[in-house]
Write an enzyme that holds these catalytic residues in place. Structure first.
Site, PDB file in Angstrom:
ATOM      1  N   GLU A   1       0.790  -1.052   0.067  1.00 66.54           N
ATOM      2  CA  GLU A   1      -0.088  -0.043  -0.111  1.00 66.54           C
ATOM      3  C   GLU A   1       0.836   1.172   0.066  1.00 66.54           C
ATOM      4  O   GLU A   1       2.141   1.163   0.013  1.00 66.54           O
ATOM      5  CB  GLU A   1      -0.991   0.038   1.213  1.00 66.54           C
ATOM      6  CG  GLU A   1      -2.053  -1.146   1.211  1.00 66.54           C
ATOM      7  CD  GLU A   1      -2.908  -0.953   2.236  1.00 66.54           C
ATOM      8  OE1 GLU A   1      -2.731  -0.045   3.282  1.00 66.54           O
ATOM      9  OE2 GLU A   1      -4.029  -1.777   2.396  1.00 66.54           O
TER      10      GLU A   1
ATOM     11  N   HIS B   1      -8.314   9.671   2.787  1.00 65.06           N
ATOM     12  CA  HIS B   1      -7.900   8.551   1.888  1.00 65.06           C
ATOM     13  C   HIS B   1      -8.120   9.157   0.663  1.00 65.06           C
ATOM     14  O   HIS B   1      -9.264   9.740   0.263  1.00 65.06           O
ATOM     15  CB  HIS B   1      -9.002   7.325   2.128  1.00 65.06           C
ATOM     16  CG  HIS B   1      -8.435   6.149   1.656  1.00 65.06           C
ATOM     17  ND1 HIS B   1      -8.465   5.935   0.103  1.00 65.06           N
ATOM     18  CD2 HIS B   1      -7.978   5.016   2.353  1.00 65.06           C
ATOM     19  CE1 HIS B   1      -7.895   4.720   0.085  1.00 65.06           C
ATOM     20  NE2 HIS B   1      -7.392   4.129   1.122  1.00 65.06           N
TER      21      HIS B   1
ATOM     22  N   ARG C   1      -0.212   8.487   1.618  1.00 64.83           N
ATOM     23  CA  ARG C   1      -1.451   8.756   1.286  1.00 64.83           C
ATOM     24  C   ARG C   1      -1.628  10.352   1.310  1.00 64.83           C
ATOM     25  O   ARG C   1      -2.674  11.023   0.453  1.00 64.83           O
ATOM     26  CB  ARG C   1      -2.374   8.180   2.857  1.00 64.83           C
ATOM     27  CG  ARG C   1      -3.603   7.801   2.087  1.00 64.83           C
ATOM     28  CD  ARG C   1      -4.168   7.217   3.275  1.00 64.83           C
ATOM     29  NE  ARG C   1      -4.094   5.778   3.168  1.00 64.83           N
ATOM     30  CZ  ARG C   1      -4.362   4.487   4.046  1.00 64.83           C
ATOM     31  NH1 ARG C   1      -5.269   5.104   5.059  1.00 64.83           N
ATOM     32  NH2 ARG C   1      -4.463   3.488   3.582  1.00 64.83           N
TER      33      ARG C   1
ATOM     34  N   HIS D   1     -10.771   9.942   6.552  1.00 64.78           N
ATOM     35  CA  HIS D   1     -10.548   8.483   6.633  1.00 64.78           C
ATOM     36  C   HIS D   1     -10.047   7.988   8.203  1.00 64.78           C
ATOM     37  O   HIS D   1     -10.468   7.273   8.920  1.00 64.78           O
ATOM     38  CB  HIS D   1      -9.796   7.959   5.669  1.00 64.78           C
ATOM     39  CG  HIS D   1      -9.524   6.641   5.607  1.00 64.78           C
ATOM     40  ND1 HIS D   1     -10.650   5.697   5.545  1.00 64.78           N
ATOM     41  CD2 HIS D   1      -8.231   5.841   5.780  1.00 64.78           C
ATOM     42  CE1 HIS D   1     -10.135   4.284   5.766  1.00 64.78           C
ATOM     43  NE2 HIS D   1      -8.481   4.399   5.764  1.00 64.78           N
TER      44      HIS D   1
ATOM     45  N   ARG E   1      -0.403   9.001   8.945  1.00 64.25           N
ATOM     46  CA  ARG E   1      -0.301   7.476   9.363  1.00 64.25           C
ATOM     47  C   ARG E   1      -0.059   6.935   8.068  1.00 64.25           C
ATOM     48  O   ARG E   1      -0.441   6.847   7.067  1.00 64.25           O
ATOM     49  CB  ARG E   1      -1.744   6.948   9.988  1.00 64.25           C
ATOM     50  CG  ARG E   1      -1.771   5.378  10.299  1.00 64.25           C
ATOM     51  CD  ARG E   1      -3.103   4.883  10.597  1.00 64.25           C
ATOM     52  NE  ARG E   1      -4.189   5.235   9.355  1.00 64.25           N
ATOM     53  CZ  ARG E   1      -4.716   4.301   8.747  1.00 64.25           C
ATOM     54  NH1 ARG E   1      -4.383   3.120   8.782  1.00 64.25           N
ATOM     55  NH2 ARG E   1      -5.386   4.476   7.835  1.00 64.25           N
TER      56      ARG E   1
HETATM   57  C1  SIN Z   1      -6.888   0.958   2.490  1.00 64.48           C
HETATM   58  O1  SIN Z   1      -7.444  -0.284   2.321  1.00 64.48           O
HETATM   59  O2  SIN Z   1      -6.752   1.566   1.630  1.00 64.48           O
HETATM   60  C2  SIN Z   1      -7.211   1.520   3.755  1.00 64.48           C
HETATM   61  C3  SIN Z   1      -6.201   0.882   4.886  1.00 64.48           C
HETATM   62  C4  SIN Z   1      -6.007   1.738   5.748  1.00 64.48           C
HETATM   63  O3  SIN Z   1      -6.538   2.753   6.065  1.00 64.48           O
HETATM   64  O4  SIN Z   1      -4.729   1.511   6.422  1.00 64.48           O
END
Ligand code: SIN
Length: 553
Positions: free
Chosen positions: A134, A257, A306, A369, A404
């Site tokens: 991610e 997000h 993010r 988010h 985060r």
């Molecule tokens: C996501 O699946 O993009 C969210 C995961 C997260 O908020 O850590």
């Protein structure tokens, strides 16, 4: 007081409700039923009487909606040092390195623990757990379950284990305010609770006394009109802490997000997350004119942290390429037919919205988010108040700093919750007699909720201007003048009051921090400044908000 740390008008210091009709005594009361609260309850239970209080049902919070998974060093090629480095980099200078290091070292154990409790994580080709990537992670280190239903599997596992272990649950019970000890105002004695009827009216009010109160109420995404968080996430624990005079730290760092499913300009329901793992599997962002959004914006491009991706999308939307100014597009077609199996929840949500992710680009936009800030705490839940512990999203342990790193939060909830529960099973704080609560009472009529949330999304979103923040503060101060002890207590009015309280505090922290760092981005000062390498604390005193800790404070 820091610049911009102006005074609000008349927020209540206590939520009114009919006088206490019942008293219940337990060893440990846990407020909230997501991963952190359940982990704490479960770990304390073998030797303690533990009561979970939830204003809804056990799985109404954010945990059950989490898609991505849990971050941990499990790949033999990965190292703790790299996970620490990625977390610190995402946190933009404000993480507590010792807390990050401790979390990263405990994360693999947290995953094994969940498996022993019965959680089934998705296997990879080699039969080991599948690991994905991610944003902000330099390696594949995210463990997931049910494809994109990781949170649901964790919630199921912890719900079942907690209930089977004999943890008691008080559902439809709204935690109003903390109660402190008689003659010991810095030690908690319990919490006032309103039992709710199915229609949200208050059936009765009572007092739960306990040797330890564990606050695990989650974040405050619903303070914004545009959010991935479910309806229950209204900042109740943050607001309760403010009313108790407890400082909240890092409130300006609300994580947006980058990609929720865009369903129209005025959507204010919970919005469907399009997991970062979709970009982890190869999807790419395009603007309304068909140009890539992240090309040249960051070395990791679509897998940048993010805050970087959300800011790039917002800047691109502001330029309205192709006449599209409120969303961009995620092209996941390169993933092919595997998409449906890997992301069953997202596939279904897209289809319901008339989009086929195998052939269509998915319209997406950033949305509130995750709450990086909260009650100053550590990975053992310790707060400034004896007997009060804070875990999960309501806590600020120093792990997330100004932003985060993806999928560090469920891991943190597991680790901190379990630490607190284990410590309480070993030793409880001393018992103190509850003192009568004092302070100005009041509630906000629920009719103001939509205006407060809209103002937050409009003026305190991904890109913030001083004028916008000022306008929102003025609006919310005006709204606060309608707080009154005459408003009937219902779930809606209790939540609306908490939303107003938290929104007012976030705005003041955002107005005070005159720089851009992590997920706090201002258009007037676009760089991170060395003199702002510090934390801001917001305190509510006598109904007025103050910001402490700016440069030179
Ligand atoms: C996501 O699946 O993009 C969210 C995961 C997260 O908020 O850590």
């Amino acid at each position: 007081m820091a610049p911009g740390g102006g005074r609000g008008t008349g927020l209540p210091m206590r939520l009114p409700a009919p006088s206490d009709e019942w008293v219940r005594d337990v060893d440990v009361v846990v407020l909230g039923s997501g991963a952190a609260g359940l982990a704490a309850a479960l770990a304390a239970r073998p030797v303690r009487e533990v009561l979970i209080v939830t204003k809804d049902v056990l799985d109404a919070g954010s945990t059950a909606w989490a898609q991505g998974g849990l971050a941990a060093v499990l790949d033999p090629g990965d190292t703790f040092a790299e996970h620490v480095r990625d977390t610190l980099e995402a946190g933009a200078g404000l993480c507590d390195e010792a807390a990050v290091t401790a979390l990263v070292h405990d994360a693999p154990t947290a995953i094994t623990y969940l498996e022993r409790l019965g959680a089934a994580f998705d296997p990879g080709h080699d039969g080991e757990r599948a690991l994905t990537r991610e944003g902000g992670h330099s390696r594949s280190r995210i463990v997931h379950a049910g494809g994109d239903r990781s949170g649901a599997e964790i919630q199921r596992t912890l719900d079942e284990n907690a209930v089977n272990a004999g943890v008691q649950v008080m559902s439809r019970a709204f935690a109003l305010d903390l109660v402190f000890g008689e003659g010991t105002p810095r030690q908690v004695a319990g919490v006032r609770i309103a039992r709710l009827a199915e229609d949200g009216s208050v059936e009765s009010t009572g007092l739960v006394t306990a040797r330890a109160v564990v606050l695990a109420t989650g974040g405050f995404g619903q303070v914004f009109a545009s959010t991935s968080n479910p309806p229950a996430v209204t900042g109740d624990g943050h607001a309760m802490a403010l009313r108790a005079g407890i400082a909240l730290r890092d409130l300006e760092f609300v994580q947006f997000h980058p990609t929720v499913l865009w369903t129209g300009p005025d959507s204010s329901e919970q919005q469907v997350l399009i997991s970062e793992a979709v970009r982890g599997e190869g999807a790419v962002l395009y603007d309304g004119a068909g140009r890539r959004v992240m090309e040249g914006a960051h070395p990791l491009e679509d897998l940048a942290p993010r805050d970087v991706v959300s800011a790039a999308i917002s800047a691109r939307m502001a330029a309205a390429p192709g006449g599209v100014d409120d969303h961009v597009f995620l092209d996941a077609t390169s993933i092919g037919p595997r998409f449906t199996e890997r992301f069953p929840f997202i596939s279904e949500a897209c289809r319901r919205a008339g989009i086929d992710p195998l052939v269509d680009r998915i319209p997406v936009a950033p949305a509130a988010h995750y709450t990086c800030g909260g009650i100053r705490s550590d990975l053992h839940g310790t707060t400034e108040i004896a007997g009060l512990y804070a875990v999960g999203e309501v806590a600020d342990t120093g792990v997330h700093g100004a932003n985060r790193l993806a999928s560090n939060s469920l891991t943190e909830s597991l680790v901190a919750g379990t630490n607190v529960g284990r410590a309480l099973s070993w030793r409880l704080p001393r018992r103190v007699e509850p003192a009568p609560s004092t302070g100005r009472e009041g509630l906000l009529p629920d009719r103001h909720r939509a205006a407060v949330r809209a103002a937050m999304s409009r003026h305190c979103g991904v890109l913030r201007t001083p004028e916008g923040l000022g306008a929102a503060i003025a609006l919310l101060d005006e709204v606060a003048s309608d707080v009154s002890a005459d408003v009937a207590p219902t779930r809606r009015s209790l939540e609306a009051t908490n939303i107003l309280t938290v929104a007012s505090a976030v705005l003041r922290a955002a107005a005070a921090r005159r720089e851009s760092r992590g997920c706090h981005r201002r258009t007037d000062v676009t760089a991170a400044l060395d003199e702002w390498l510090l934390h801001l604390d917001v305190v509510l005193s006598d109904g007025r908000l103050e910001v402490h800790g700016g440069p030179g404070a």
